[in-house]
Design a protein around this motif. Structure first.
Motif, mmCIF file in Angstrom:
data_model
loop_
_atom_site.group_PDB
_atom_site.id
_atom_site.type_symbol
_atom_site.label_atom_id
_atom_site.label_comp_id
_atom_site.label_asym_id
_atom_site.label_seq_id
_atom_site.Cartn_x
_atom_site.Cartn_y
_atom_site.Cartn_z
ATOM 1 N N THR A 123 0.838 -1.192 0.000
ATOM 2 C CA THR A 123 0.000 0.000 0.000
ATOM 3 C C THR A 123 0.880 1.250 0.000
ATOM 4 O O THR A 123 2.106 1.166 0.031
ATOM 5 C CB THR A 123 -0.913 0.036 1.248
ATOM 6 O OG1 THR A 123 -0.115 0.399 2.400
ATOM 7 C CG2 THR A 123 -1.564 -1.314 1.510
ATOM 8 N N GLU A 124 0.250 2.417 -0.010
ATOM 9 C CA GLU A 124 0.970 3.687 0.098
ATOM 10 C C GLU A 124 1.069 4.161 1.545
ATOM 11 O O GLU A 124 1.636 5.218 1.814
ATOM 12 C CB GLU A 124 0.275 4.764 -0.733
ATOM 13 C CG GLU A 124 0.397 4.567 -2.239
ATOM 14 C CD GLU A 124 -0.119 5.764 -3.004
ATOM 15 O OE1 GLU A 124 -1.120 6.375 -2.549
ATOM 16 O OE2 GLU A 124 0.479 6.106 -4.045
ATOM 17 N N VAL A 125 0.554 3.372 2.487
ATOM 18 C CA VAL A 125 0.586 3.778 3.896
ATOM 19 C C VAL A 125 2.003 3.633 4.431
ATOM 20 O O VAL A 125 2.632 2.585 4.288
ATOM 21 C CB VAL A 125 -0.385 2.926 4.739
ATOM 22 C CG1 VAL A 125 -0.290 3.317 6.216
ATOM 23 C CG2 VAL A 125 -1.811 3.088 4.237
ATOM 24 N N LEU A 126 2.499 4.689 5.073
ATOM 25 C CA LEU A 126 3.832 4.676 5.665
ATOM 26 C C LEU A 126 3.747 4.422 7.160
ATOM 27 O O LEU A 126 2.774 4.813 7.818
ATOM 28 C CB LEU A 126 4.525 6.025 5.444
ATOM 29 C CG LEU A 126 4.678 6.510 4.008
ATOM 30 C CD1 LEU A 126 5.420 7.840 4.001
ATOM 31 C CD2 LEU A 126 5.391 5.483 3.152
ATOM 32 N N LEU A 127 4.786 3.797 7.690
ATOM 33 C CA LEU A 127 5.002 3.729 9.135
ATOM 34 C C LEU A 127 6.197 4.614 9.431
ATOM 35 O O LEU A 127 7.323 4.308 9.023
ATOM 36 C CB LEU A 127 5.250 2.297 9.597
ATOM 37 C CG LEU A 127 5.719 2.109 11.049
ATOM 38 C CD1 LEU A 127 4.783 2.793 12.045
ATOM 39 C CD2 LEU A 127 5.857 0.638 11.383
ATOM 40 N N PHE A 128 5.957 5.712 10.136
ATOM 41 C CA PHE A 128 7.007 6.688 10.393
ATOM 42 C C PHE A 128 7.510 6.566 11.820
ATOM 43 O O PHE A 128 6.745 6.501 12.769
ATOM 44 C CB PHE A 128 6.477 8.114 10.161
ATOM 45 C CG PHE A 128 7.563 9.160 10.177
ATOM 46 C CD1 PHE A 128 8.335 9.385 9.064
ATOM 47 C CD2 PHE A 128 7.824 9.890 11.332
ATOM 48 C CE1 PHE A 128 9.351 10.321 9.067
ATOM 49 C CE2 PHE A 128 8.840 10.829 11.355
ATOM 50 C CZ PHE A 128 9.606 11.045 10.222
ATOM 51 N N ALA A 129 8.842 6.545 11.951
ATOM 52 C CA ALA A 129 9.551 6.592 13.238
ATOM 53 C C ALA A 129 9.126 5.523 14.236
ATOM 54 O O ALA A 129 8.827 5.823 15.386
ATOM 55 C CB ALA A 129 9.400 7.975 13.872
ATOM 56 N N PRO A 130 9.105 4.242 13.830
ATOM 57 C CA PRO A 130 8.874 3.220 14.850
ATOM 58 C C PRO A 130 10.020 3.211 15.853
ATOM 59 O O PRO A 130 11.186 3.395 15.480
ATOM 60 C CB PRO A 130 8.822 1.917 14.049
ATOM 61 C CG PRO A 130 9.670 2.193 12.840
ATOM 62 C CD PRO A 130 9.427 3.640 12.514
ATOM 63 N N MET A 131 9.685 2.994 17.107
ATOM 64 C CA MET A 131 10.718 2.856 18.127
ATOM 65 C C MET A 131 11.139 1.387 18.138
ATOM 66 O O MET A 131 10.838 0.625 19.045
ATOM 67 C CB MET A 131 10.173 3.293 19.480
ATOM 68 C CG MET A 131 11.245 3.551 20.511
ATOM 69 S SD MET A 131 10.505 4.098 22.060
ATOM 70 C CE MET A 131 11.994 4.256 23.048
ATOM 71 N N ALA A 132 11.843 1.018 17.071
ATOM 72 C CA ALA A 132 12.228 -0.369 16.834
ATOM 73 C C ALA A 132 13.515 -0.342 16.036
ATOM 74 O O ALA A 132 13.557 0.266 14.968
ATOM 75 C CB ALA A 132 11.135 -1.110 16.058
ATOM 76 N N ALA A 133 14.556 -0.984 16.529
ATOM 77 C CA ALA A 133 15.876 -0.805 15.939
ATOM 78 C C ALA A 133 16.442 -2.057 15.298
ATOM 79 O O ALA A 133 17.648 -2.138 15.063
ATOM 80 C CB ALA A 133 16.843 -0.268 16.995
#
Length: 376
Positions: A123-133
């Motif tokens: 999809t075009e949905v973004l996930l921005f800045a997950p606190m996951a490294a």
């Protein structure tokens, strides 16, 4: 006067928004709002990290909304609690996407992000800045994820190089067993061994077994110890290590939380070195920290910590991209605006997305001094 929503109000808002999408298009945009979806551990495993992150982000979004929003649109951060459970994260994400959100923002936990990602993959949905490294989120398999922080391999490299300067290359690793700690452990083992460190022992720390884990680690006669745990688990391990006579370097990854660990240990933490991937959280030289401190005082939320600062920075960077994406906002224009951020200062913290999907490569080491204070 701006007010900060309590945790109860946040959950109530989430329930109301998920119950109805009236007045909002399915892409999370209306004439008056931009709706972001967030699933993270407000309670349960990981909440000591995720909740401050959420609070920091909401503080900045509240600041923006009080000033009129973005081109007349207010930012709605719809937050639902997944208690650190990947299956719950998936259910929450399905609900958020089903009701219509413009993007996803600030999830917590590498296993949680891995579980939820297939829902947005095509999809075009973004996930921005997950606190996951976990390192893989910065690769080609996760093109919809834009990270604020570097991966664990970069943290492991900084620790290995520091220990080498001290002549302390024989490492034992004490680690918690939650999913995020295991992702960090995987990166540590691969990176540190590749840089020539000698990993002599690893020992899992779980409830009631910490003393045995410390004994197991010390039996291998390490020169350095790396802890991969939240502040509470790490504090107990540090006390036990020192009580049993270990005087070598002790390190912690960023999920240990340098300011939180220092608060728990006080002078007992003297000499412990912790990775930080954001600026020092009490540095008044940076405008963003002065603003966060002012917002915290108004909201009566206590002191700044590194996780709260990370959330505040994430929200600032996201808002900067929204402002650059034009009034005729679309997901494609947001993506282009994010990727166009090239050495941009947000309150004194510089970010760049032009070369990859990682805003910052900042990895710094802080040390706790004999007064229990964090020093750079």
């Amino acid at each position: 006067m701006r007010t900060f929503q309590s945790l109860g109000q946040t959950l109530l808002l989430a329930a109301l928004v998920l119950a109805s999408s009236a007045g909002r298009s399915q892409d999370g945009l209306s004439k008056t709002s931009i709706v972001l979806g967030q699933s993270l551990a407000l309670t349960g495993a990981g909440s000591s990290l995720a909740l401050p992150f959420h609070q920091g982000a909401r503080l900045f979004f509240d600041r923006v909304n009080a000033a009129g929003g973005i081109n007349g649109r207010k930012i709605e951060l719809v937050t639902v609690d997944d208690r650190g459970n990947p299956a719950t994260t998936v259910a929450n994400t399905k609900a958020l996407l089903g009701q219509g959100v413009f993007s996803l923002f600030g999830f917590y936990g590498s296993p949680e992000v891995t579980a939820a990602y297939p829902l947005i993959k095509d999809t075009e949905v973004l996930l921005f800045a997950p606190m996951a490294a976990a390192d893989e989120f910065r690769g080609q398999l996760y093109p919809n994820i834009y990270s604020l922080r570097p991966g664990y391999s970069e943290e492991a490299a900084a620790i290995t190089k520091h220990a080498e300067t001290l002549g302390a290359r024989k490492f034992a690793i004490l680690h918690a067993t939650d999913g995020e700690s295991l992702a960090a452990l995987d990166a540590a083992e691969r990176t540190m061994a590749g840089l020539g460190a000698n990993l002599v022992r690893k020992a899992a720390m779980s409830s009631g077994s910490q003393a045995n884990s410390v004994d197991t680690a010390l039996a291998a006669r390490p020169e350095s110890v790396l802890m991969i745990s939240d502040a509470s688990g790490a504090a107990g391990a540090v006390r036990d290590l020192r009580a049993k006579g270990f005087r070598g370097p002790i390190y912690g990854f960023s999920n240990t939380g340098e300011s939180l660990l220092a608060e728990q240990l006080g002078p007992a933490g003297a000499g412990v070195v912790v990775v930080r991937v954001v600026p020092k959280s009490d540095n008044p030289k940076l405008a963003l920290i002065r603003e966060l401190q002012a917002d915290l005082a108004e909201a009566k939320l206590g002191k700044v910590n590194v996780y709260m600062l990370e959330g505040y920075i994430a929200a600032r960077v996201y808002v900067e991209a929204l402002r650059r994406a034009s009034k005729d906002l679309t997901r494609a224009k947001l993506k282009k605006a994010i990727e166009g951020l090239d050495e941009v200062s947000v309150g004194g913290f510089r970010v760049h997305f032009t070369t990859d999907r990682v805003a910052s490569r900042l990895v710094e080491l802080s040390v706790i001094d004999s007064q229990g204070r964090v020093r750079e």
